[in-house]
Design an enzyme around this catalytic site. Structure first.
Site: not given
Ligand code: DX5
Ligand code: ZN
Length: 239
Positions: A35, A37, A39, A68, A139, A145, A181, A183, A204
């Protein structure tokens, strides 16, 4: 509902100086997909990497690459993400530009097309695009983050998200994947499984010092699978 829960490893919080090796660690540890991310510092208050980095990482593994896009103008950069070798491209329903042309273009390129929804956005926002969606990404944190707390309220959308998909006549059927996606950990895996999520994005907790990636992925999958099975059985009994 016979398929097992899949894990897509988010590399956002890995050791980015060693991105290829970290990606391989996740894959060897049982991640089914990667995945990514993206941004832009505008749609979300953070900046990560873009298509050139994804393209450079592409030869590392044959596993699917899920992009994403947390960017304000996905349509503008779409060709680059297609060219980078992303297998699925998911962007946000909250963007302020036409959504349908971008979804159509993703599908035309033979990739899976997805829309992500922020915690406060209702599923009804996806209805106009129902017949162009392969992925709904729920989400469970505010995008931007890694390492945030799983939002239980947002997780109530996981089950109902499956009702969004609608096939278009004469076109390939939707892949019908609900991704969760934000936590996701051993303590939130069961909630995701109860909602019947097909893909869990795990970030994480994979990279935390001292954590055994293989063990974390195995446990998350098994907790989600168990909950998924139990809720499917309960649904049959209630009929
Ligand atoms: C947050 C991201 C997630 C993030 C998930 O904006 O889209 O993909 O990496 O990380 P954890 O698993 O730490 O929430
Ligand atoms: Zn993501």
């Amino acid at each position: 509902m016979s398929r097992r829960t899949k894990v897509s490893a988010s590399v956002l919080d890995c050791d980015l100086a060693d991105l290829a090796r970290e990606t391989l660690r996740a894959v060897k540890g049982g991640a089914d997909r990667v995945h990514l991310d993206v941004m832009d510092g505008h749609f979300v208050p953070n900046i990560t990497f873009g298509p050139t980095v994804i393209k450079a990482l592409r030869p590392t593994t044959k596993r699917l690459f899920d992009a994403h896009l947390m960017i304000s103008e996905p349509g503008r950069y779409l060709d680059q993400f297609i060219g980078a070798g992303c297998d699925s491209i998911t962007f946000h329903v909250e963007v302020e530009e036409p959504i349908e042309p971008t979804l159509l273009k993703i599908r035309k390129a033979g990739r899976l097309a997805g829309l992500a929804i922020k915690p406060a956005t209702p599923l009804s926002a996806l209805a106009p695009y129902a017949d162009l969606l392969d992925i709904v990404m729920v989400m469970t944190v505010e995008p931007g983050f890694g390492g945030q707390k799983f939002m239980l309220d947002a997780a109530t959308k996981i089950g109902p998200a499956h009702d969004v998909f609608h096939d278009r006549d004469g076109e390939r059927p939707s892949a019908r994947e609900v991704h969760v996606d934000g936590g996701v950990s051993r303590s939130s895996a069961a909630v995701c499984g109860t909602g019947g999520a097909e893909v869990l994005v795990v970030g994480s907790v994979l990279w935390k010092k001292g954590n055994d990636i293989e063990r974390v992925i195995k446990e998350i999958k098994s907790l989600a699978d168990q909950a998924r099975k139990t809720s499917a059985q309960a649904a049959v009994t209630a009929r």
